[in-house]
Write an enzyme that holds these catalytic residues in place. Structure first.
Site, PDB file in Angstrom:
ATOM      1  N   ASP A 174       0.841  -1.202   0.000  1.00 45.87           N
ATOM      2  CA  ASP A 174       0.000   0.000   0.000  1.00 45.87           C
ATOM      3  C   ASP A 174       0.875   1.250   0.000  1.00 45.87           C
ATOM      4  OD1 ASP A 174      -2.267   1.510   0.026  1.00 45.87           O
ATOM      5  OD2 ASP A 174      -2.874   1.003   2.071  1.00 45.87           O
ATOM      6  N   GLY A 175       0.366   2.308  -0.600  1.00 45.50           N
ATOM      7  CA  GLY A 175       1.039   3.606  -0.515  1.00 45.50           C
ATOM      8  C   GLY A 175       1.671   4.089  -1.814  1.00 45.50           C
ATOM      9  N   ARG A 180       0.299   7.634  -2.593  1.00 47.34           N
ATOM     10  CA  ARG A 180       0.843   8.681  -1.730  1.00 47.34           C
ATOM     11  C   ARG A 180       2.314   8.953  -2.041  1.00 47.34           C
ATOM     12  NH1 ARG A 180      -1.265   5.892   3.429  1.00 47.34           N
ATOM     13  NH2 ARG A 180      -1.852   4.389   1.816  1.00 47.34           N
ATOM     14  N   TRP A 181       3.052   7.896  -2.383  1.00 49.97           N
ATOM     15  CA  TRP A 181       4.471   8.050  -2.751  1.00 49.97           C
ATOM     16  C   TRP A 181       4.569   9.008  -3.936  1.00 49.97           C
ATOM     17  CZ3 TRP A 181       7.561   7.443  -6.956  1.00 49.97           C
ATOM     18  CH2 TRP A 181       8.945   7.317  -6.735  1.00 49.97           C
ATOM     19  N   GLU A 229     -11.943  -5.187  -5.719  1.00 51.48           N
ATOM     20  CA  GLU A 229     -12.483  -3.826  -5.611  1.00 51.48           C
ATOM     21  C   GLU A 229     -11.706  -2.834  -6.478  1.00 51.48           C
ATOM     22  OE1 GLU A 229     -11.692  -5.700  -2.844  1.00 51.48           O
ATOM     23  OE2 GLU A 229     -13.734  -6.162  -2.152  1.00 51.48           O
ATOM     24  N   ASN A 230     -10.472  -3.176  -6.847  1.00 53.36           N
ATOM     25  CA  ASN A 230      -9.638  -2.215  -7.587  1.00 53.36           C
ATOM     26  C   ASN A 230     -10.175  -1.887  -8.993  1.00 53.36           C
ATOM     27  OD1 ASN A 230      -6.440  -3.308  -6.184  1.00 53.36           O
ATOM     28  ND2 ASN A 230      -7.756  -1.632  -5.571  1.00 53.36           N
ATOM     29  N   TRP A 231     -11.093  -2.719  -9.532  1.00 53.21           N
ATOM     30  CA  TRP A 231     -11.677  -2.408 -10.851  1.00 53.21           C
ATOM     31  C   TRP A 231     -12.404  -1.073 -10.816  1.00 53.21           C
ATOM     32  CZ3 TRP A 231      -9.893  -5.284 -14.625  1.00 53.21           C
ATOM     33  CH2 TRP A 231      -9.592  -6.636 -14.409  1.00 53.21           C
ATOM     34  N   ARG A 240     -11.411   1.671  -9.642  1.00 48.82           N
ATOM     35  CA  ARG A 240     -10.513   2.831  -9.777  1.00 48.82           C
ATOM     36  C   ARG A 240     -10.667   3.433 -11.180  1.00 48.82           C
ATOM     37  NH1 ARG A 240      -5.105   2.393  -6.206  1.00 48.82           N
ATOM     38  NH2 ARG A 240      -6.149   1.734  -4.308  1.00 48.82           N
ATOM     39  N   SER A 267      -8.469  -5.487   4.606  1.00 46.23           N
ATOM     40  CA  SER A 267      -9.003  -5.248   3.255  1.00 46.23           C
ATOM     41  C   SER A 267      -9.313  -6.513   2.459  1.00 46.23           C
ATOM     42  CB  SER A 267      -8.036  -4.353   2.462  1.00 46.23           C
ATOM     43  OG  SER A 267      -7.833  -3.146   3.128  1.00 46.23           O
TER      44      SER A 267
HETATM   45  C1  FPP Z   1      -1.948   0.195  -3.325  1.00 43.22           C
HETATM   46  O1  FPP Z   1      -1.476   1.516  -3.392  1.00 43.22           O
HETATM   47  C2  FPP Z   1      -1.435  -0.582  -4.430  1.00 43.22           C
HETATM   48  C3  FPP Z   1      -2.193  -1.181  -5.381  1.00 43.22           C
HETATM   49  C4  FPP Z   1      -3.663  -1.082  -5.390  1.00 43.22           C
HETATM   50  C5  FPP Z   1      -1.611  -1.935  -6.492  1.00 43.22           C
HETATM   51  C6  FPP Z   1      -0.325  -2.650  -6.214  1.00 43.22           C
HETATM   52  C7  FPP Z   1       0.365  -2.788  -7.491  1.00 43.22           C
HETATM   53  C8  FPP Z   1       1.700  -2.727  -7.705  1.00 43.22           C
HETATM   54  C9  FPP Z   1       2.690  -2.665  -6.624  1.00 43.22           C
HETATM   55  C10 FPP Z   1       2.253  -2.726  -9.089  1.00 43.22           C
HETATM   56  C11 FPP Z   1       1.875  -3.879  -9.975  1.00 43.22           C
HETATM   57  C12 FPP Z   1       2.198  -5.201  -9.394  1.00 43.22           C
HETATM   58  C13 FPP Z   1       2.999  -6.133  -9.960  1.00 43.22           C
HETATM   59  C14 FPP Z   1       3.105  -7.446  -9.313  1.00 43.22           C
HETATM   60  C15 FPP Z   1       3.792  -5.888 -11.167  1.00 43.22           C
HETATM   61  P1  FPP Z   1      -2.527   2.702  -3.519  1.00 43.22           P
HETATM   62  O2  FPP Z   1      -2.643   3.053  -4.954  1.00 43.22           O
HETATM   63  O3  FPP Z   1      -3.816   2.342  -2.866  1.00 43.22           O
HETATM   64  O4  FPP Z   1      -1.777   3.809  -2.710  1.00 43.22           O
HETATM   65  P2  FPP Z   1      -2.454   5.013  -1.905  1.00 43.22           P
HETATM   66  O5  FPP Z   1      -3.279   4.386  -0.800  1.00 43.22           O
HETATM   67  O6  FPP Z   1      -1.271   5.760  -1.375  1.00 43.22           O
HETATM   68  O7  FPP Z   1      -3.266   5.805  -2.893  1.00 43.22           O
END
Ligand code: FPP
Length: 247
Positions: free
Chosen positions: A18-19, A22-23, A65-67, A69, A194
């Site tokens: 996660d993150g 934000r990064w 759930e990520n769909w 986005r 989650s």
């Molecule tokens: C959460 O960060 C991360 C994800 C929903 C996706 C994770 C995917 C990767 C690390 C890249 C693709 C994976 C592979 C295996 C090549 P967030 O976007 O929710 O961060 P935030 O909470 O700071 O907005």
């Protein structure tokens, strides 16, 4: 704290990465750049896990759930996954890493499905090191899929309701061939699970770190292991039973 012998190294570490967003935001970059750096970090952390003796590492890469986005973020993530699989195949073979997936991968884009199949097939004979990608994964979906498969097996006479048990039912989960995680790490300071491996994490130890996923490195993984080594895992027993080895 007892210094860890090889027998104490967690066999299976699961990570909620996660993150990334934000990064990127902290640097004034688009969210996808955070995901790109996050994807780069997958190899580094997988290598670090192997160095530390962790045999199974599961990464939550895309949830059901990520769909929801924004469409460009979803297609960007699928592109990163495709690129990752193409680039890593030779490294997996060199390092003898087997790729597994958990989740409804049949709903992923056709190109990604082809790459997954190619990499899973090419690495299926490796046993020592295992990378599990959770893709289009959600625990509740997994339980619903397992219940359907189990009910079908009962209807077809391959299972008997009188034999119903967790051991038999769990064979229908996506994770049937995997040991349960010993340690669950979530990056970025959030402290929730989650919908991730809820059944498999019944006895997991959890470590939450404020480090954002693209910055999470070997030292952070080692720090999480150190915290794990300080925990007493009782699996419902008493401390005395654990210490005497009587149970
Ligand atoms: C959460 O960060 C991360 C994800 C929903 C996706 C994770 C995917 C990767 C690390 C890249 C693709 C994976 C592979 C295996 C090549 P967030 O976007 O929710 O961060 P935030 O909470 O700071 O907005």
């Amino acid at each position: 704290m007892t210094p860890p012998g090889p027998e104490k190294v967690p066999q299976h570490v699961a990570i909620i990465m996660d993150g990334n967003g934000r990064w990127a935001k902290q640097r004034g970059l688009p969210r996808l750049e955070g995901h790109r750096r996050g994807a780069e970090n997958v190899r580094a952390v997988t290598d670090a896990a192997r160095d530390l003796g962790i045999r199974y590492i599961t990464l939550y890469a895309f949830s059901v759930e990520n769909w929801k986005r924004p469409a460009d973020e979803v297609s960007g993530l699928m592109g990163l996954l495709d690129f990752f699989l193409k680039r890593e195949l030779n490294n997996f073979i060199r390092d003898k890493v087997r790729l597994h997936t958990i989740g409804r991968t049949d709903a992923l884009p056709a190109g990604v499905q082809r790459e997954l199949e190619r990499v899973r097939e090419a690495t299926k004979h490796f046993t020592d090191w295992n990378l599990v990608l959770a893709l289009n994964y959600g625990s509740r979906t997994e339980v619903a899929d397992a219940a359907k498969a189990y009910a079908t097996a009962v209807q077809e006479g391959r299972e008997k309701l009188t034999d119903a048990s967790w051991e038999r039912f769990s064979r229908y989960l996506y994770s049937a061939d995997l040991p349960d995680p010993d340690l669950l790490i979530r990056t970025s300071g959030e402290q929730r699970v989650s919908n991730f491996m809820l059944m498999q994490c019944a006895y997991v130890e959890m470590v939450f770190t404020p480090v954002l996923w693209p910055d999470f490195g070997k030292a952070d993984l080692a720090a999480a292991l150190k915290e794990f080594y300080g925990r007493e895992r009782r699996f419902g027993l008493t401390t005395e039973q654990i210490k005497s080895g009587s149970a």
